[in-house]
Structures are given as C-alpha cells and as structure tokens.
Design an enzyme around this catalytic site. Structure first.
Site: not given
Ligand code: UD1
Ligand code: CA
Length: 456
Positions: A9, A11, A15, A100, A363, A383
C-alpha cells in the site's frame, strides 16, 4: 503451517488526483485498505504486514483499530522491493500471502485456495480477461506450466496478445521469498524490482508454480482512478442489495439503495427508492422505509413506518413507531413502542415514551419524556443557555399546547397540562395546568390607521 500476510500500500495513486492516499478512498463506506485488512484477518494469520510509503501517517491513523505491523518503503522501487522490506519481519517457516491495498474485493475463499497451493512453491492468482492492457501477462510452456510473468512494458507484440493476466496476488513459502527476492534484478523497462520475477527464478530451480483463478472478476479489480472506484462501488452495491432481496427484502429499485456498512433485515422489510444506510443498521419485521431516507447507525423495531425524507442517526426505534415525513432524529434519540414523530420535528438525546406523539414542527433535545404525552405543534425544549445544556423531564400523560417553549432545566409532572403559547420556566407539578403567556386584551372602538392623501 502458519500464515503471514503482506499488503502492499505504498503507492501514491497519482491518477486519483487526490490528497488522500489512494488506499483510504472508500468503497461501501470503508477505506479500500480496510476491506483488504478485514479479508486478510478472516484467514487467521499470525501477522498482517502493511507496506506504506505515500501518506503513511494518514494510513496508519485510519486503520488504528486493527493490529497491524507497519513497514515503510521510503523509495518505491517496485513490488519486489516492497515485499523485500518485510523480509526481516517474517518467520522463515510461514506461508506468506501478498495482497494489494487497492484491490479491495478479493474473497477469503479464493485466498484459502491459493494458500493451499503454495506449500512447496509460490502460487499465483491469475485471471482471463477481455482486455489485458496494463497487466503483466502469464507466459506458459508447451505443457501449460507457468514459466514467467511479463509486464506490458516489457512484452513483445505476441506476448501482448495473451489474455491471461497476473492479478498481482500471490502466496509463497517464506523460505522461497528469502531465497529468491534478493536475486531479483531491475534490468527492465521500468528499472523496478518486479515481484513476479521470483516465479521465473523458482521455475529455473525446477519448481512448479501453480496458478489459481478467482471466482469473479470483481475480486481482482484494482483501483487506479475514480472511475474504477465508482465501478467497484456500483458492483458491490448491486451484490449487497441482491443478497438482501434473496433474503426476503422488497426493494423498489435495486439500483437506488446504497449500503455503506451493514444492514440486517428481519422478515418483510420494504425499502423505497433513494435510501442510504450507513454504519450498522438493523430493521425489524414489517418495517417500511419511504423514499429519500438516510439511516445511519440505527436500530428499528418491528412494524415501524419511516416516511419519506427522514434522516435518522444514532437512534433506537421501538416497535410500531411512525416517523416522518421530514423527520430528523439525531444521536441519542430513543423512541419507545408506538411513539410518533411527525414532520419537521428534530430530536436529540431524548427518550420519547411509549405512545407519545410529537407530530409537527418541534425541537426536542435532552428530554426524558414519559408515555402517552402529546406535544403540540411548534414546541421547543430550550436546552441550551449559550454555555451549558440542561434537561427537560416530562411525566406520563402530559399535554403541551402548541407553540410552547419549555426552558430547561424543567420538570413537568404526570398529567401536567400546558396552555398553548406558554413559556414555561418553573416546575409544573402533577395534574397542574400551567399557562405562561400574556393575557389577551381586547380594545373596543379602536381605529385603524388610514392612508394619508399624497399632497404633491
Ligand atoms: C502489478 C504487476 C502486474 C499485475 C498488476 C495487477 C508487478 C511488477 N507487476 O503491476 O504483473 O498485472 O500489478 O494489477 O508486480 N507498490 C508498492 N511499492 C512499490 C510498487 C508498488 O507498495 O514500490 C504497490 C502499489 O501501491 C500497488 C501495488 O503495489 O498497490 C501494485 O503496484 P503497481 O505499480 O500498481 O503495479 P502494476 O504496474 O499495476
Ligand atoms: Ca496497478
């Protein structure tokens, strides 16, 4: 074997275009991350580790009711790097489940199956999707065994055609993570340490990586923007409402009822359009709810009728009460059996006795009211003196005439009777009549003013 869960968590969720960390945006009234934590908890793990980065303090505060192990990832170097941050915390004998924080609806049943497949090698949750863009693709050999996951940005044209994708969710023996994660490189198009790379490393060691599929597409949907957030919200609402209809609740329109929390209904409950439920709401037998009502943390007895446009919050409603239309019941309101609260009535921290009626424009705050009381239209319990709150005590069978002000602290004894238009500041004893208003004066021969003629 004991289970440990890691939830990623960290990220930013750029977006979402939000100052709130992505995982704190709500679905069905609860932060995305809380859904994941609750599901993880249902698997009885020995520990739940959450990897946080962006907005870590806000995330920790929002989840402070749960026992969680927080790990911070200061630089987002990829999903493999994120999981690596937790390695020092893991028991080498456990099975590790990786979830995730932005994939909220994953089901415990699917996860149990995945964990069961990860006893001697990693296991991956995959899915067949119509549009695989953005996802890592699953590469299989001629025997159908998984050999690698290729990220879209690293995939060639043929690999991009593959419709089996990596959901991201994985289970693995901790020993495999200890062995394989340090060997993951970042020589890919994004310069990141990819968690799925441990799968091809495991295969190279002669291990078989098994895969499982989720039961529904909703389970694996992730939130990247507010459009996806809303899509998940609508789907969750649809499923919740359908479940209630299966259990015997009548809904005027399944698409116009939202439940942000939990709603428990006894038999033959009927809910009209545009009704919102928040927190924990319980409805008894034969409850009917009219259109455009909000019920937030309310328990409602049998045979209650809540009419249109009513707002109920933190209230306890006894059997056979009637409420609204246009009623506002604020926290601490208790209605005893058969009480009636009518239009444009506000109640707060008040106990309204059995069969008592407050039918119009009143009231009632900080009031303890007995049974079979009749409160006339426009009655106000005063009151608050600008600094402190005071209580109004009203006995059984009291009659309060219309447009009265009851200045608290005040006691009105059983069967006390208050004349209309009174301002009552002193105790009214049992069976007394109290009138607190100026006497009427009639003036004979009184002349109305006349309009003067315009002189210019
Ligand atoms: C990742 C997968 C991809 C999969 C997709 C599904 C990898 C390299 N790729 O891609 O194969 O199809 O999820 O949705 O794993 N996060 C961290 N720290 C980081 C990077 C990410 O905590 O350094 C967390 C993000 O907050 C997120 C999750 O990991 O919740 C996935 O990261 P994200 O960058 O969205 O991966 P995708 O490129 O979507
Ligand atoms: Ca993603």
């Amino acid at each position: 074997m004991s289970l440990e869960v890691i939830i990623l968590a960290a990220g930013q969720g750029s977006r979402m275009k939000s100052r709130l960390p992505k995982v704190l945006h709500p679905v069905a009234g609860k932060p995305l991350l809380e859904h994941v934590v609750a599901t993880a908890g249902s698997l009885n793990p020995v520990a739940i580790h959450v990897v946080v980065g962006h907005g870590a303090e806000k995330v920790k505060n929002a989840l402070s009711d749960y026992t969680l192990h927080w790990t911070s990832q200061t630089q987002r170097l990829g999903t493999g790097h994120a999981v690596s941050q937790v390695l020092p915390e893991l028991n080498p004998d456990s099975t590790v489940l990786i979830l995730y924080g932005d994939v909220p609806m994953i089901a415990g049943k699917t996860l149990s199956k995945l964990i069961g497949s990860a006893t001697s090698a990693p296991a991956l949750l995959t899915a067949q999707v119509g549009d695989s863009s953005g996802y890592g693709r699953i590469i299989r050999d001629e025997n159908g065994e998984l050999v690698a996951v290729v990220e879209e940005k690293d995939a060639d044209a043929a690999q991009r055609q593959i419709t089996e994708i990596n959901t991201g969710i994985m289970a693995a023996p901790a020993a495999d993570l200890f062995e394989l994660l340090p060997r993951v490189q970042n020589n890919n198009s994004q310069g990141e340490y990819y968690l799925p790379d441990i799968l091809s490393l495991a295969v190279a060691e002669g291990k078989t990586v098994s895969t499982c599929e989720a039961e529904s597409e909703l389970e694996i949907l992730g939130v990247n923007d507010r459009i996806q957030l809303q899509q998940i919200e609508r789907e969750v609402q649809r499923l919740q409402v359908e479940q209630l209809m299966r259990e015997g609740v009548t809904m005027a329109d399944a698409a116009r009822v939202d439940i942000r929390g939990s709603l428990t209904c006894a038999a033959d409950v009927s809910i009209d359009i545009n009704v919102l439920f928040e927190g924990e709401v319980r409805l008894g037998n034969n409850v009917t709810i009219g259109p455009n009502c909000v019920l937030s943390n309310v328990s409602v007895g049998n045979g209650v009728c809540i009419n249109a446009m009513s707002h109920l919050e933190g209230a306890e409603i006894g059997d056979n009460c009637t409420i609204g239309p246009f009623a506002r019941l604020r926290p601490g309101t208790v209605l005893r059996e058969g009480a009636r609260i009518g239009n444009f009535v506000e109640t707060k921290k008040s106990d309204i006795g059995a069969g008592s009626k407050v039918n119009h424009l009143s009231y009632i705050g900080d009031c303890d009211m007995g049974a079979n009381v009749n409160i006339g239209a426009g009655t106000i319990t005063c009151n608050y003196d600008g600094a402190n709150k005071f209580k109004t005590e009203i006995g059984d069978g009291v009659f309060v005439g219309s447009n009265s002000t009851l200045v608290a602290p005040l006691d009105v004894g059983n069967r006390g009777f208050i004349g209309a238009g009174s301002t009552i500041t002193k105790t009214v004893a049992e069976d007394e009549l109290a009138i607190g208003r100026a006497r009427q004066r009639n003036i004979r021969g009184w002349q109305r003013s006349r309009k003067e003629h315009n002189k210019d």
